[in-house]
Scaffold this motif. Structure first.
Motif, PDB file in Angstrom:
ATOM      1  N   HIS B 311       1.287  -1.398  -0.137  1.00  0.00           N
ATOM      2  CA  HIS B 311      -0.054  -0.046   0.000  1.00  0.00           C
ATOM      3  C   HIS B 311       1.041   1.554  -0.021  1.00  0.00           C
ATOM      4  N   ILE B 312       1.879   1.090   0.859  1.00  0.00           N
ATOM      5  CA  ILE B 312       2.564   2.572   0.839  1.00  0.00           C
ATOM      6  C   ILE B 312       3.406   2.253  -0.618  1.00  0.00           C
ATOM      7  N   HIS B 313       3.789   1.475  -1.077  1.00  0.00           N
ATOM      8  CA  HIS B 313       4.753   1.695  -2.593  1.00  0.00           C
ATOM      9  C   HIS B 313       3.629   2.361  -3.482  1.00  0.00           C
ATOM     10  N   ASP B 314       2.143   1.753  -3.450  1.00  0.00           N
ATOM     11  CA  ASP B 314       1.485   2.128  -4.120  1.00  0.00           C
ATOM     12  C   ASP B 314       0.886   3.928  -4.450  1.00  0.00           C
ATOM     13  N   SER B 315       1.053   4.014  -3.364  1.00  0.00           N
ATOM     14  CA  SER B 315      -0.072   4.970  -2.512  1.00  0.00           C
ATOM     15  C   SER B 315       1.028   6.271  -2.291  1.00  0.00           C
ATOM     16  N   VAL B 316       1.965   5.966  -1.476  1.00  0.00           N
ATOM     17  CA  VAL B 316       3.185   7.416  -0.289  1.00  0.00           C
ATOM     18  C   VAL B 316       4.339   7.312  -1.197  1.00  0.00           C
ATOM     19  N   LEU B 317       5.044   6.326  -1.424  1.00  0.00           N
ATOM     20  CA  LEU B 317       5.887   6.501  -2.194  1.00  0.00           C
ATOM     21  C   LEU B 317       6.219   6.772  -3.854  1.00  0.00           C
ATOM     22  N   HIS B 318       4.951   7.082  -4.692  1.00  0.00           N
ATOM     23  CA  HIS B 318       4.623   7.505  -5.185  1.00  0.00           C
ATOM     24  C   HIS B 318       3.913   8.604  -5.535  1.00  0.00           C
ATOM     25  N   THR B 319       3.752   9.064  -4.678  1.00  0.00           N
ATOM     26  CA  THR B 319       2.970  11.504  -4.027  1.00  0.00           C
ATOM     27  C   THR B 319       4.696  11.929  -4.175  1.00  0.00           C
ATOM     28  N   LEU B 320       5.479  10.694  -3.002  1.00  0.00           N
ATOM     29  CA  LEU B 320       6.471  12.026  -2.542  1.00  0.00           C
ATOM     30  C   LEU B 320       7.361  12.047  -3.517  1.00  0.00           C
ATOM     31  N   THR B 321       7.054  11.195  -4.880  1.00  0.00           N
ATOM     32  CA  THR B 321       7.704  11.234  -6.417  1.00  0.00           C
ATOM     33  C   THR B 321       7.705  12.360  -7.179  1.00  0.00           C
ATOM     34  N   LEU B 322       6.103  12.019  -6.979  1.00  0.00           N
ATOM     35  CA  LEU B 322       5.773  13.420  -7.593  1.00  0.00           C
ATOM     36  C   LEU B 322       6.096  14.586  -6.642  1.00  0.00           C
ATOM     37  N   ILE B 323       5.942  14.614  -5.603  1.00  0.00           N
ATOM     38  CA  ILE B 323       6.589  16.124  -5.037  1.00  0.00           C
ATOM     39  C   ILE B 323       7.556  16.109  -5.295  1.00  0.00           C
ATOM     40  N   GLN B 324       8.569  15.168  -5.483  1.00  0.00           N
ATOM     41  CA  GLN B 324       9.886  15.383  -5.659  1.00  0.00           C
ATOM     42  C   GLN B 324      10.483  16.454  -7.000  1.00  0.00           C
ATOM     43  N   ARG B 325       9.478  16.184  -7.661  1.00  0.00           N
ATOM     44  CA  ARG B 325       9.451  16.386  -9.496  1.00  0.00           C
ATOM     45  C   ARG B 325       8.884  18.061  -9.519  1.00  0.00           C
ATOM     46  N   ARG B 326       7.513  18.026  -9.082  1.00  0.00           N
ATOM     47  CA  ARG B 326       7.572  19.253  -8.787  1.00  0.00           C
ATOM     48  C   ARG B 326       7.907  20.336  -7.296  1.00  0.00           C
ATOM     49  N   SER B 327       8.815  20.459  -7.252  1.00  0.00           N
ATOM     50  CA  SER B 327       9.112  21.048  -5.521  1.00  0.00           C
ATOM     51  C   SER B 327       9.446  22.038  -5.847  1.00  0.00           C
ATOM     52  N   GLU B 328       9.135  22.827  -7.039  1.00  0.00           N
ATOM     53  CA  GLU B 328       9.102  24.467  -7.661  1.00  0.00           C
ATOM     54  C   GLU B 328       7.677  24.933  -7.250  1.00  0.00           C
ATOM     55  N   ASP B 329       6.392  23.657  -7.092  1.00  0.00           N
ATOM     56  CA  ASP B 329       5.098  24.066  -7.115  1.00  0.00           C
ATOM     57  C   ASP B 329       4.856  23.864  -6.026  1.00  0.00           C
ATOM     58  N   PRO B 330       4.782  24.862  -4.628  1.00  0.00           N
ATOM     59  CA  PRO B 330       4.532  24.728  -3.416  1.00  0.00           C
ATOM     60  C   PRO B 330       3.053  24.520  -3.138  1.00  0.00           C
TER      61      PRO B 330
END
Lengths: 233, 489
Positions: B311-330
């Motif tokens: 579950h963590i892999h599907d949801s949380v890790l995925h979101t964290l990856t997205l957040i890293q990619r979009r770090s310039e858009d708070p």
């Protein structure tokens, strides 16, 4: 909620310092809280110790005898409840150590569990630094601290049910206590509640303390479980 | 009904010879690469040994049975052999007919036949032939096999086939042979009255056979989840009878041995030995039991952990990856983080709610609304819910009004957290939405501003509720919505 930091080392007034121990298994979180509230000269809070599990928490609390322990609900080694159980000795004595639960948990059984274990209040980790400082001093002064969410849990747990109370005095909330809790749940600060109900802040505090006492002493069986079940309708 | 063995081989298990019990051997055309011997759970007289062997060897059952009977007369070797097979060979598992692992087999006319060759409906196991002999056979088989007699309707269905009756005759003949064999055996035993132990031994043998048979049955039922509700009593009766027979046999044995006068002391001694064995092996048994339990717990834990990890892999890790990619858009980062936090909380603390697809209660609906407002306006909304109730039309209108109030609070509340409190008290549903912004006086709102007036106050009024907008004591605004629920649920 938006009250400024009023207690602590003010310009005039006597300089008060609250000695605090942080118990949380996440070092990052402890570091953050320490940075936020630990600047003694501005906030009046002196972080005298940290712990990251039940064992070390009990040890640090017994050694440093702080005024307030900020206690995480989820901890390796048995959780916040276990820390409270094993710190009963330092909690019991007059002017003893007081515990404030600080949690991200959404589960009523976690929160009400630590409150029934003897914690004097519960705040969520989303709380602002200023509010946390306020809460710490409130606890240090012997008051109870209810966050909106805790007020909701308590209202739920004490809601009227078919089961007759074992002890009328303890197992029921008075109308006024209910009103106060409702206002807390609506996001009112103590000062605002006092204004709204035309009573003094001290009276609000005494109502909240009474609710806390009932919560801790209530004979209602399986209070926690029951409250949880109710939230899971 | 089905072929025993995990690797059914149609070629060997379904010889297409004449369907008669006493048929000539019809060896399978192609030799299978590998076959395992299992006892057959069906069509058995005692342990299914003969039948299993027959299937294994591709011989008619009758031959195998006859061989066992003949061997019995050779100083009882047949019995020993049979018992040894019974003990060692496991009962057939992986029944193809139910497992769907291969072609389906049915037991028809003394042979295993693929089900599709006999039609969709598998033939009943035994043919309850009307008539005294048929009933006698059923009775005998029922006693030893513990299987219910084939229903009348089933037997009526098969009345048309002449082959079945011939096959019945074959089975009958086999049974009769068995009876004759037993008679002969009894005769022999009578003659051998000089050996008085025979009767007790026979009793013990039959008792043991009964108990073993029952053990097989229960194993069989466990594997295939056959509910033996009605059968349970029969099972107890059979086990009880077996134990009784064994006990009687042993006591008879002792009496015959001349220790009859000391039966009590012998029993005592046996009990003492039994107790001693228990004391000696008890700790080991207990330890083994505990180890098994611990192992099971560990396995369950591992499964849970795997599920959480997934579950963590599907949801949380995925979101964290997205957040890293979009770090310039708070704003987007906040939105992602909040949405993920909400989902994770729901999953951790309210798994039941997470499992439900459509929210149909007030609390669930409110949670949805709060999530939506948080996401759209980037302002944290803290929801406290006391009590719950099912949604109805009026409450739905109230939720829409509450949503509008939250949107207002998010827009004009100064960016601080919005607090929402909902309470169900009897029939009354109250919702409070509060912000900590500059606040405003509803009286001063110009007439063309329809948001509060129509979407909140007007909507509540239209559905028979009330709405109040007022400044909070220490700044900010609070909207109070009150509604009576519609009909009783």
């Amino acid at each position: 909620m938006t009250e400024a930091v009023s207690t602590g080392a003010g310009a005039d007034g006597p300089v008060r310092v609250a000695r605090v121990v942080l118990v949380d298994d996440h070092r990052m979180f402890r570091t953050g809280v320490r940075a936020e509230i630990g600047r003694t000269e501005t906030t009046g809070i002196d972080v005298v110790g940290e712990a990251d599990d039940v064992e070390s928490a009990v040890k640090v609390v017994a050694e440093t005898r702080p005024d307030v322990v900020l206690l995480d609900v989820h901890l390796p080694g048995g959780g916040g409840v276990e820390v409270l159980r094993r710190s009963a000795a330092v909690m019991g004595e007059p002017g003893g150590v007081k515990f404030l639960a600080l949690s991200v948990s959404d589960a009523a059984e976690d929160v009400i569990g630590v409150i029934r274990g003897g914690a004097r209040g519960y705040v969520t980790k989303t709380i602002t630094g200023a509010d946390l400082v306020n809460a710490v001093f409130r606890i240090a002064d012997g008051d109870a601290v209810f966050s909106p969410r805790l007020a909701g849990f308590v209202l739920d747990a004490f809601a009227a049910t078919d089961t007759p109370p074992v002890d009328e005095d303890l197992d029921r909330l008075t109308q006024r206590e209910r009103e106060v809790l409702r206002l807390i749940a609506r996001g009112y600060a103590y000062k605002e509640i006092a204004k709204q109900l035309f009573i003094s802040v001290k009276t609000v505090e005494s109502h909240v303390s009474a609710v806390l006492r009932k919560l801790q002493l209530s004979n209602r069986h399986e209070l926690t479980r029951w409250a949880t079940a109710r939230r899971l309708i | 009904m089905a072929a025993p063995g995990t690797e059914p081989e149609p070629s060997t298990t379904t010889p297409d010879g004449p369907p008669s019990g006493g048929a000539e051997p019809t060896p399978g055309p192609a030799a299978p690469p590998y076959r395992k011997l299992y006892r057959s759970p069906h069509s058995r007289m005692l342990g299914g040994v003969a039948h299993g062997l027959a299937v294994h060897l591709g011989l008619p059952v009758t031959w195998v049975r006859a061989a066992f009977v003949l061997l019995f007369f050779a100083n009882g070797i047949g019995v020993l052999l049979y018992a040894a097979f019974w003990f060692v060979v496991p009962i057939g598992i992986g029944e193809p007919a139910r497992g769907g692992l291969g072609p389906t087999y049915v037991w028809l006319n003394g042979q295993f036949v693929p089900a599709d060759t006999v039609g969709a409906r598998p033939q009943p196991l035994r043919k309850g032939q009307p008539g005294r002999l048929g009933r006698l056979r059923d009775l005998l088989q029922g006693t030893f096999q513990g299987e219910p007699v084939v229903p009348e309707q089933a037997s009526a269905e098969r009345g048309q086939s002449g082959a079945t009756s011939r096959q019945n005759l074959g089975q009958l003949a086999a049974l009769l042979m068995l009876v004759v064999g037993v008679m002969a055996l009894l005769n022999v035993l009578n003659i051998q009255s000089s050996q008085p132990y025979t009767w007790p031994l026979l009793a013990i043998g039959v008792g043991v056979a009964l108990v073993w048979r029952q053990a097989d049955d229960s194993r069989w039922q466990r594997w295939f989840g056959l509910e033996g509700g009605g059968k349970r009593r029969g099972a107890f009766a059979r086990v009880g009878a077996g134990v009784l027979l064994v006990t009687v046999g042993i006591i008879g044995f002792l009496i015959l041995q001349g220790t009859g006068s000391t039966v009590a002391s012998v029993i005592e001694a046996s009990l003492a030995v039994l107790a001693g064995v228990l004391v000696l092996t008890g700790p080991y048994a207990l330890r083994m039991w505990q180890d098994l339990g611990a192992e099971r717990t560990a396995r369950i834990r591992a499964q849970e952990r795997a599920e959480i990890a997934a579950h963590i892999h599907d949801s949380v890790l995925h979101t964290l990856t997205l957040i890293q990619r979009r770090s310039e858009d708070p704003k987007e980062v906040q939105r992602l983080a909040r949405a993920q936090e909400r989902e994770l909380r729901l999953w951790l603390y309210r798994p039941e709610a997470a499992a439900e697809a459509a929210p149909d209660t007030l609390a669930e609906r409110l949670r949805e609304v709060v999530a939506e407002v948080e996401d759209r306006h980037g302002v944290p909304v803290e929801l406290v819910c006391v009590g719950d109730c099912p949604m109805d039309e009026k409450v739905a209108a109230q939720m829409q009004a509450a949503r509008e109030a939250m949107v207002n609070a998010a827009k004009y509340g100064g960016g601080g957290p919005v607090q929402v409190y909902a309470e169900v008290e009897g029939r009354t549903v109250s919702v409070f939405v509060r912000d900590h912004g500059p606040g405003f006086d509803p009286e001063t709102v110009p007439g063309d501003r329809m948001g509060v007036r129509e979407s909140i106050i007007g909507r509540m009024k239209r559905h028979g509720g009330t709405a109040r907008v007022r400044p909070a004591p220490d700044g900010g605004t609070e909207v109070e919505l009150e509604m009576e629920r519609a009909a009783d649920d």
